[in-house]
Design a protein around this motif. Sequence first.
Motif, PDB file in Angstrom:
ATOM      1  N   ASN A 166      95.192  19.585  40.541  1.00  0.00           N
ATOM      2  CA  ASN A 166      96.545  19.078  40.740  1.00  0.00           C
ATOM      3  C   ASN A 166      96.770  18.706  42.192  1.00  0.00           C
ATOM      4  OD1 ASN A 166      97.656  19.251  38.111  1.00  0.00           O
ATOM      5  ND2 ASN A 166      97.868  21.465  38.333  1.00  0.00           N
ATOM      6  N   GLY A 167      97.377  17.530  42.424  1.00  0.00           N
ATOM      7  CA  GLY A 167      97.773  17.125  43.760  1.00  0.00           C
ATOM      8  C   GLY A 167      99.236  17.465  43.991  1.00  0.00           C
ATOM      9  N   THR A 168      99.754  17.061  45.132  1.00  0.00           N
ATOM     10  CA  THR A 168     101.155  17.348  45.436  1.00  0.00           C
ATOM     11  C   THR A 168     102.101  16.455  44.654  1.00  0.00           C
ATOM     12  OG1 THR A 168     101.012  15.859  47.340  1.00  0.00           O
ATOM     13  CG2 THR A 168     100.631  18.206  47.746  1.00  0.00           C
ATOM     14  N   ASN A 169     101.628  15.296  44.207  1.00  0.00           N
ATOM     15  CA  ASN A 169     102.471  14.356  43.463  1.00  0.00           C
ATOM     16  C   ASN A 169     102.004  14.239  42.016  1.00  0.00           C
ATOM     17  OD1 ASN A 169     103.833  13.756  45.895  1.00  0.00           O
ATOM     18  ND2 ASN A 169     102.306  12.185  46.395  1.00  0.00           N
ATOM     19  N   GLU A 170     102.950  14.084  41.110  1.00  0.00           N
ATOM     20  CA  GLU A 170     102.615  13.849  39.709  1.00  0.00           C
ATOM     21  C   GLU A 170     102.239  12.393  39.499  1.00  0.00           C
ATOM     22  OE1 GLU A 170     105.973  15.094  37.301  1.00  0.00           O
ATOM     23  OE2 GLU A 170     104.764  16.754  36.548  1.00  0.00           O
ATOM     24  N   SER A 171     101.281  12.159  38.616  1.00  0.00           N
ATOM     25  CA  SER A 171     100.892  10.788  38.272  1.00  0.00           C
ATOM     26  C   SER A 171     101.800  10.258  37.166  1.00  0.00           C
ATOM     27  CB  SER A 171      99.446  10.766  37.801  1.00  0.00           C
ATOM     28  OG  SER A 171      99.324  11.447  36.558  1.00  0.00           O
ATOM     29  N   ASP A 172     101.713   8.945  36.920  1.00  0.00           N
ATOM     30  CA  ASP A 172     102.458   8.350  35.806  1.00  0.00           C
ATOM     31  C   ASP A 172     102.038   8.982  34.487  1.00  0.00           C
ATOM     32  OD1 ASP A 172     103.768   6.741  37.563  1.00  0.00           O
ATOM     33  OD2 ASP A 172     102.674   4.902  37.067  1.00  0.00           O
ATOM     34  N   LEU A 173     100.745   9.263  34.347  1.00  0.00           N
ATOM     35  CA  LEU A 173     100.266   9.885  33.118  1.00  0.00           C
ATOM     36  C   LEU A 173     100.918  11.252  32.914  1.00  0.00           C
ATOM     37  CD1 LEU A 173      98.348  10.151  30.687  1.00  0.00           C
ATOM     38  CD2 LEU A 173      96.613  11.025  32.273  1.00  0.00           C
ATOM     39  N   ALA A 228      93.900  14.389  19.519  1.00  0.00           N
ATOM     40  CA  ALA A 228      93.732  15.847  19.469  1.00  0.00           C
ATOM     41  C   ALA A 228      92.938  16.341  20.675  1.00  0.00           C
ATOM     42  CB  ALA A 228      93.036  16.244  18.172  1.00  0.00           C
ATOM     43  N   ALA A 229      91.863  15.634  21.031  1.00  0.00           N
ATOM     44  CA  ALA A 229      91.047  16.030  22.182  1.00  0.00           C
ATOM     45  C   ALA A 229      91.841  15.921  23.476  1.00  0.00           C
ATOM     46  CB  ALA A 229      89.788  15.176  22.253  1.00  0.00           C
ATOM     47  N   PHE A 230      92.677  14.890  23.571  1.00  0.00           N
ATOM     48  CA  PHE A 230      93.484  14.707  24.786  1.00  0.00           C
ATOM     49  C   PHE A 230      94.391  15.905  25.029  1.00  0.00           C
ATOM     50  CE2 PHE A 230      97.589  13.583  26.645  1.00  0.00           C
ATOM     51  CZ  PHE A 230      97.201  13.060  27.866  1.00  0.00           C
ATOM     52  N   TRP A 231      95.039  16.388  23.987  1.00  0.00           N
ATOM     53  CA  TRP A 231      95.987  17.486  24.185  1.00  0.00           C
ATOM     54  C   TRP A 231      95.275  18.799  24.493  1.00  0.00           C
ATOM     55  CZ3 TRP A 231     100.315  16.016  25.753  1.00  0.00           C
ATOM     56  CH2 TRP A 231     100.924  14.862  25.256  1.00  0.00           C
ATOM     57  N   VAL A 232      94.052  18.951  24.007  1.00  0.00           N
ATOM     58  CA  VAL A 232      93.259  20.118  24.408  1.00  0.00           C
ATOM     59  C   VAL A 232      93.013  20.072  25.914  1.00  0.00           C
ATOM     60  CG1 VAL A 232      90.972  21.187  24.258  1.00  0.00           C
ATOM     61  CG2 VAL A 232      92.147  20.460  22.174  1.00  0.00           C
ATOM     62  N   ILE A 233      92.616  18.895  26.402  1.00  0.00           N
ATOM     63  CA  ILE A 233      92.309  18.734  27.825  1.00  0.00           C
ATOM     64  C   ILE A 233      93.582  18.819  28.667  1.00  0.00           C
ATOM     65  CG2 ILE A 233      91.371  17.132  29.531  1.00  0.00           C
ATOM     66  CD1 ILE A 233      89.618  16.012  27.217  1.00  0.00           C
ATOM     67  N   ALA A 234      94.664  18.183  28.196  1.00  0.00           N
ATOM     68  CA  ALA A 234      95.921  18.194  28.944  1.00  0.00           C
ATOM     69  C   ALA A 234      96.482  19.604  29.078  1.00  0.00           C
ATOM     70  CB  ALA A 234      96.940  17.279  28.267  1.00  0.00           C
ATOM     71  N   GLU A 236      94.703  22.370  29.033  1.00  0.00           N
ATOM     72  CA  GLU A 236      93.844  23.073  29.975  1.00  0.00           C
ATOM     73  C   GLU A 236      94.166  22.667  31.414  1.00  0.00           C
ATOM     74  OE1 GLU A 236      89.072  23.880  30.846  1.00  0.00           O
ATOM     75  OE2 GLU A 236      89.696  22.772  29.055  1.00  0.00           O
ATOM     76  N   MET A 237      94.467  21.393  31.598  1.00  0.00           N
ATOM     77  CA  MET A 237      94.822  20.902  32.931  1.00  0.00           C
ATOM     78  C   MET A 237      96.111  21.553  33.417  1.00  0.00           C
ATOM     79  SD  MET A 237      94.068  18.833  35.404  1.00  0.00           S
ATOM     80  CE  MET A 237      94.988  18.479  36.888  1.00  0.00           C
ATOM     81  N   ARG A 238      97.056  21.728  32.516  1.00  0.00           N
ATOM     82  CA  ARG A 238      98.330  22.348  32.880  1.00  0.00           C
ATOM     83  C   ARG A 238      98.181  23.839  33.183  1.00  0.00           C
ATOM     84  NH1 ARG A 238     101.927  22.896  27.919  1.00  0.00           N
ATOM     85  NH2 ARG A 238     100.539  24.702  27.706  1.00  0.00           N
ATOM     86  N   ASP A 239      97.383  24.517  32.369  1.00  0.00           N
ATOM     87  CA  ASP A 239      97.306  25.978  32.457  1.00  0.00           C
ATOM     88  C   ASP A 239      96.174  26.498  33.350  1.00  0.00           C
ATOM     89  OD1 ASP A 239      99.420  25.967  30.694  1.00  0.00           O
ATOM     90  OD2 ASP A 239      98.185  26.364  28.923  1.00  0.00           O
TER      91      ASP A 239
END
Length: 310
Positions: A166-173, A228-234, A236-239
């Motif tokens: 994670n960077g200091t700014n959120e991306s559009d995604l 489905a794979a995207f939300w698994v990765i997303a 994990e990225m959040r947590d």
Amino acid sequence: MKILLILVFAPLIALALLYFLFPGRLVALGRWLLRRRGGTVQKSVTVEGRAWPYLEGGDPAKPTLLLVHGFSGDKDNWSFLAPYLTRDYHVVAPDLPGFGENERNPALAYDIAAQTARLKAFADALGLQRPHIAGNSMGGWIALRYALDYPDALASLILLDNAGVNGTNESDLQKQAANEDYNPLVLASLEDADRLVAMVVHKPPYVPRRLKPVLYADALRYRDQLDAAFWVIATEMRDHPLNDRLGEVKVPTLIIWGCHDRLIDVSCVAELERGIAGSRSHVFEHVGHVPMVEDPKATAAVMREFLAKP
């Protein structure tokens, strides 16, 4: 004169026929020409009972560069870069499970740890001894995790707009996917393709209408599985981002980024620099999320300069 006219117009007529009558063959021809220009050929190896298609080029006696594609990408994402690398490096670019021509099994685990372990098994199956590893986006996250899980098994690490930090700014995604009911990286329809390409690439190329059904066929066919794979990765990225573990990376590291990346914000570069001791970085001012596709020559030059240093 007639012979000259035939030589000039016959290839054009053939291309026109392919475009209107056999667009799939035209796309396949373009892919073959791109691989031929880069000196790569497609091969396959069985790893843990699963066939892994991969591209290979260059002299196996030279240093190996293992290239890892991103989410919804495939091995040919690196075909643009290959012409600038295969003279001096042994290049290997696989399709990860769940993508490209690899197994599309929805029952597989698509978390980063699982994919990293599979990539290590692939490298071992080919007998790759301490390769240099470069990864883009999700593939960069896998490459970074590889450096953490197998610190003695790689020579250096190259991160191209990598996820996992994670960077200091959120991306559009990140902003668009925040409510978890809309996935910006999955095609809703063929008409949605231009939106997706514009999100990934800073200056989107023109894609002829007849070629779109061929180019985006897999993205539409496997839409639900990719979602489905995207939300698994997303999730994990959040947590579980790797920000707090960057200090564990001990191999020489190069960070490459596109200033206009809308998927993973360029502020991640500073975070990676702070965390990985001795890392180097290069930010391109004219590209987005996929530098190796948008400006392969310049990207390769930065990589080659890094790899040439002790």
